[in-house]
Design an enzyme around this catalytic site. Sequence first.
Site, mmCIF file in Angstrom:
data_model
loop_
_atom_site.group_PDB
_atom_site.id
_atom_site.type_symbol
_atom_site.label_atom_id
_atom_site.label_comp_id
_atom_site.label_asym_id
_atom_site.label_seq_id
_atom_site.Cartn_x
_atom_site.Cartn_y
_atom_site.Cartn_z
ATOM 1 N N HIS A 162 -3.162 -5.018 1.972
ATOM 2 C CA HIS A 162 -2.363 -5.272 3.181
ATOM 3 C C HIS A 162 -2.413 -6.732 3.653
ATOM 4 C CE1 HIS A 162 -1.887 -0.987 4.323
ATOM 5 N NE2 HIS A 162 -3.087 -0.845 3.801
ATOM 6 N N CYS A 192 0.818 -1.233 0.000
ATOM 7 C CA CYS A 192 0.000 0.000 0.000
ATOM 8 C C CYS A 192 0.847 1.277 0.000
ATOM 9 C CB CYS A 192 -1.009 -0.043 1.125
ATOM 10 S SG CYS A 192 -2.402 1.051 0.808
ATOM 11 N N GLU A 213 -0.422 -8.007 5.549
ATOM 12 C CA GLU A 213 0.050 -7.979 6.944
ATOM 13 C C GLU A 213 -1.099 -7.775 7.931
ATOM 14 O OE1 GLU A 213 0.372 -5.538 4.790
ATOM 15 O OE2 GLU A 213 0.500 -3.557 5.722
HETATM 16 N N1 GLN Z 1 -3.629 6.444 1.469
HETATM 17 C C1 GLN Z 1 -2.304 6.163 1.944
HETATM 18 C C2 GLN Z 1 -1.290 7.003 1.175
HETATM 19 O O1 GLN Z 1 -1.587 7.587 0.194
HETATM 20 C C3 GLN Z 1 -1.988 4.702 1.817
HETATM 21 C C4 GLN Z 1 -2.887 3.931 2.709
HETATM 22 C C5 GLN Z 1 -2.357 2.661 3.258
HETATM 23 O O2 GLN Z 1 -1.143 2.372 3.275
HETATM 24 N N2 GLN Z 1 -3.264 1.910 3.785
HETATM 25 O O3 GLN Z 1 -0.195 7.066 1.583
#
Ligand code: GLN
Length: 207
Positions: free
Chosen positions: A171, A81, A173
């Site tokens: 994710h 992410c 994790e």
């Molecule tokens: N929205 C976050 C970003 O732009 C990422 C979100 C996440 O890691 N769950 O950094």
Amino acid sequence: MTNMKVGVLALQGSVREHIKILIKLDIEPIKVKLPEDLTDVDALIIPGGESTAIGLLMKKYKLDKAIKEKHKHGMPIYGSCAGAIVLAKDIIDSKQPKLNLADISIKRNDYGRQIHSFETKLSIKDIGNFNGVFIRAPTIKSFYNGVQILSEHKNSPVMIRQHNLLITTFHPELTNDTRIHEYFLNMAQEYKQVRDMQRDIEENNGL
Ligand code: GLN
């Protein structure tokens, strides 16, 4: 696999969750907070969280340069992410600090407000069904130079691999499922073997 030293970038985000999965897999994780923490690291995980915060802190502690240098010498990296965002060469409409490593163009928070966060069943190449947990996730808008798609959701890639980089916009994790981490460790192990072999050849050249 136990001789692998896996670092988790420990500046912000789901650090503990990645560490928990590594411990479950019998890997002793190294928390990476400063460039010197990378010395013995064979493979690195960049967690989910807030990509702007991770990017700024990375720059502040000169970890960006250190990570890129290690990667140049073959260190595999997995970003989940926010980690995916930080790895991208292009973050659409943003000038935030990044590592510039993966040939993807990524758009932050791109699933819209109604589905801010959601879970969905994904099908992943070589892994099978997987519960994808998406939290304010980005989408990968374009990709090039041999990026391999391992999973898609609604026609956009959610898991990709490019050489020794692995990226998920979700994710793993945050689940109890260790299979994506195992996939990364296998990938890292292959690269480590090749690196060790290359080093042996270089060292024996003078004989
Ligand atoms: N929205 C976050 C970003 O732009 C990422 C979100 C996440 O890691 N769950 O950094």
